[in-house]
Design a protein around this motif. Structure first.
Motif, PDB file in Angstrom:
ATOM      1  N   ALA A  87       0.657  -1.116  -0.024  1.00 18.97           N
ATOM      2  CA  ALA A  87       0.047   0.093  -0.045  1.00 18.97           C
ATOM      3  C   ALA A  87       0.890   1.288  -0.057  1.00 18.97           C
ATOM      4  N   GLY A  88       1.919   1.226   0.706  1.00 20.40           N
ATOM      5  CA  GLY A  88       2.948   2.311   0.698  1.00 20.40           C
ATOM      6  C   GLY A  88       3.647   2.648  -0.692  1.00 20.40           C
ATOM      7  N   ARG A  89       3.952   1.513  -1.094  1.00 19.96           N
ATOM      8  CA  ARG A  89       4.529   1.623  -2.309  1.00 19.96           C
ATOM      9  C   ARG A  89       3.394   2.359  -3.632  1.00 19.96           C
ATOM     10  N   ASN A  90       2.390   1.811  -3.270  1.00 20.59           N
ATOM     11  CA  ASN A  90       1.106   2.439  -4.095  1.00 20.59           C
ATOM     12  C   ASN A  90       1.116   4.121  -4.108  1.00 20.59           C
ATOM     13  N   ALA A 118       3.930   5.603  11.948  1.00 23.06           N
ATOM     14  CA  ALA A 118       3.499   6.697  12.235  1.00 23.06           C
ATOM     15  C   ALA A 118       3.167   7.096  13.469  1.00 23.06           C
ATOM     16  N   GLY A 119       2.826   6.122  14.460  1.00 23.71           N
ATOM     17  CA  GLY A 119       2.865   6.448  16.042  1.00 23.71           C
ATOM     18  C   GLY A 119       1.538   6.880  16.358  1.00 23.71           C
ATOM     19  N   GLY A 120       0.449   6.739  15.208  1.00 23.86           N
ATOM     20  CA  GLY A 120      -0.969   7.381  15.701  1.00 23.86           C
ATOM     21  C   GLY A 120      -1.926   6.257  16.103  1.00 23.86           C
ATOM     22  N   ASP A 121      -2.956   6.535  16.511  1.00 18.83           N
ATOM     23  CA  ASP A 121      -3.857   5.514  16.824  1.00 18.83           C
ATOM     24  C   ASP A 121      -4.769   4.725  15.889  1.00 18.83           C
ATOM     25  N   ARG A 122      -4.566   5.252  14.524  1.00 20.27           N
ATOM     26  CA  ARG A 122      -5.341   4.615  13.533  1.00 20.27           C
ATOM     27  C   ARG A 122      -4.323   4.523  12.175  1.00 20.27           C
ATOM     28  N   LEU A 123      -4.743   3.822  11.276  1.00 23.51           N
ATOM     29  CA  LEU A 123      -3.717   3.231  10.118  1.00 23.51           C
ATOM     30  C   LEU A 123      -4.075   4.287   9.216  1.00 23.51           C
ATOM     31  N   THR A 124      -2.920   4.972   8.868  1.00 21.10           N
ATOM     32  CA  THR A 124      -2.806   6.246   8.111  1.00 21.10           C
ATOM     33  C   THR A 124      -1.826   5.803   6.786  1.00 21.10           C
ATOM     34  N   GLU A 125      -2.413   6.589   5.834  1.00 13.47           N
ATOM     35  CA  GLU A 125      -1.330   6.461   4.670  1.00 13.47           C
ATOM     36  C   GLU A 125       0.066   6.830   4.736  1.00 13.47           C
ATOM     37  N   MET A 126       0.361   7.569   6.132  1.00 12.11           N
ATOM     38  CA  MET A 126       1.596   7.966   6.372  1.00 12.11           C
ATOM     39  C   MET A 126       2.534   6.669   6.839  1.00 12.11           C
ATOM     40  N   ASP A 127       1.645   5.708   7.748  1.00 11.47           N
ATOM     41  CA  ASP A 127       2.064   4.571   8.059  1.00 11.47           C
ATOM     42  C   ASP A 127       2.476   3.549   6.870  1.00 11.47           C
ATOM     43  N   ALA A 128       1.711   3.654   5.944  1.00 13.62           N
ATOM     44  CA  ALA A 128       2.128   2.804   4.848  1.00 13.62           C
ATOM     45  C   ALA A 128       3.190   3.166   4.047  1.00 13.62           C
ATOM     46  N   LEU A 129       3.290   4.621   3.893  1.00 14.28           N
ATOM     47  CA  LEU A 129       4.275   4.890   3.179  1.00 14.28           C
ATOM     48  C   LEU A 129       5.798   4.955   3.827  1.00 14.28           C
ATOM     49  N   VAL A 130       5.695   5.135   5.096  1.00 15.36           N
ATOM     50  CA  VAL A 130       7.053   4.711   5.978  1.00 15.36           C
ATOM     51  C   VAL A 130       7.375   3.276   6.039  1.00 15.36           C
ATOM     52  N   ALA A 131       6.570   2.485   6.307  1.00 14.06           N
ATOM     53  CA  ALA A 131       6.583   1.134   6.173  1.00 14.06           C
ATOM     54  C   ALA A 131       7.445   0.647   4.745  1.00 14.06           C
ATOM     55  N   TYR A 132       6.886   1.099   3.817  1.00  9.36           N
ATOM     56  CA  TYR A 132       7.643   0.975   2.358  1.00  9.36           C
ATOM     57  C   TYR A 132       8.841   1.536   2.246  1.00  9.36           C
ATOM     58  N   LEU A 133       9.178   2.819   2.539  1.00  8.81           N
ATOM     59  CA  LEU A 133      10.530   3.259   2.743  1.00  8.81           C
ATOM     60  C   LEU A 133      11.330   2.684   3.616  1.00  8.81           C
ATOM     61  N   GLN A 134      10.970   2.027   4.786  1.00  6.63           N
ATOM     62  CA  GLN A 134      11.929   1.276   5.616  1.00  6.63           C
ATOM     63  C   GLN A 134      12.285  -0.179   5.066  1.00  6.63           C
ATOM     64  N   VAL A 135      11.311  -0.772   4.426  1.00  7.17           N
ATOM     65  CA  VAL A 135      11.844  -1.769   3.761  1.00  7.17           C
ATOM     66  C   VAL A 135      12.783  -1.743   2.271  1.00  7.17           C
ATOM     67  N   LEU A 136      12.984  -0.752   1.745  1.00 11.12           N
ATOM     68  CA  LEU A 136      13.711  -0.634   0.602  1.00 11.12           C
ATOM     69  C   LEU A 136      15.128  -0.809   0.799  1.00 11.12           C
TER      70      LEU A 136
END
Length: 243
Positions: A58-61, A210-228
């Motif tokens: 999702a982060g890659r998308n 992203a450290g929030g209480d809900r799942l955001t697009e920031m969570d997804a993008l950071v997860a993708y960047l951290q797996v590159l």
């Protein structure tokens, strides 16, 4: 002048000229196509290569949607200065599950092929919200809305199924659990985290990106960047073994 005269005479015979064009194009096509018949012998395999998790995918998308590829390549050449700056040069097999691939040559910003693990999640969040807060000279645009946008996960199973048709080895279980697995990756203490690791392997990163209480697009993008650059350890092992 004889060469120009021969060309002039060829132009007067349209059929012959067309045949000459077809022959020239065929030679170029053959040079490009022939190597594909031996691609299985020339492209290395990586025994520890893993697929993207639903959250990383999702982060890659989002990365593609926001046009990040237009300024950042993901392909480190074998040149010494590139390896010293970015890390081990890229292997073709590292992109075998990328549809589309994001190699590129445009580097308004740095190459991101080995970005994973170089900075903290907090750094990435701050950088995406306002790049100048962490890199004063940056010309990268800000993406603050990623922290506000709730991540849509309902269609992730369908996306995994589509990628399986292209050769990515997603299982039926991965496809069926995709929406739940996306949330579970940011909830390491949840019941779903165990199933996620069982499906994607012990190397799967579990934490609230992203450290929030809900799942955001920031969570997804950071997860993708951290797996590159982290989907396989083979490139790093090869570099460490080099004299």
């Amino acid at each position: 002048m004889s060469l120009f005269k021969a060309h002039y005479n060829l132009e007067k015979h349209s059929v012959g000229f067309v045949i000459a064009i077809i022959l020239a194009a065929s030679v170029g096509g053959l040079v490009e196509i022939a190597p594909l018949f031996s691609i299985d012998e020339t492209v290395e395999t990586l025994p520890d290569m893993r697929v993207y998790t639903p959250l990383e995918l999702a982060g890659r998308n989002i990365y593609i949607r926001e046009g990040c590829y237009a300024c950042h390549s993901q392909m480190i050449r074998t040149l010494r200065d590139e390896v010293e700056r970015y890390g081990p040069y890229s292997l073709a097999a590292e992109s075998q599950y990328d549809h589309p691939m994001l190699w590129g040559s445009k580097r308004t910003g740095p190459d991101l092929a080995r970005l994973g693990g170089r900075y903290s999640d907090d750094w990435h969040v701050a950088h995406l919200i306002n790049p100048r807060d962490v890199v004063p000279t940056s010309i990268m645009p800000a993406y603050p809305w990623l922290a506000a946008n709730t991540l849509e996960v309902a269609d992730l199973g369908a996306h995994l199924a589509a990628l399986r048709r292209l050769g990515v080895p997603y299982t039926d279980e991965m496809i069926a659990n995709a929406p739940r697995d996306a949330l579970a990756q940011t909830r390491p203490d949840s019941d779903g985290a165990t199933g996620l690791v069982a499906r994607y392997g012990e190397a799967t990163t579990l934490r609230p990106f992203a450290g929030g209480d809900r799942l955001t697009e920031m969570d997804a993008l950071v997860a993708y960047l951290q797996v590159l650059g982290q989907l396989s350890r083979v490139p790093y092992a090869a570099m460490e073994a080099a004299p």
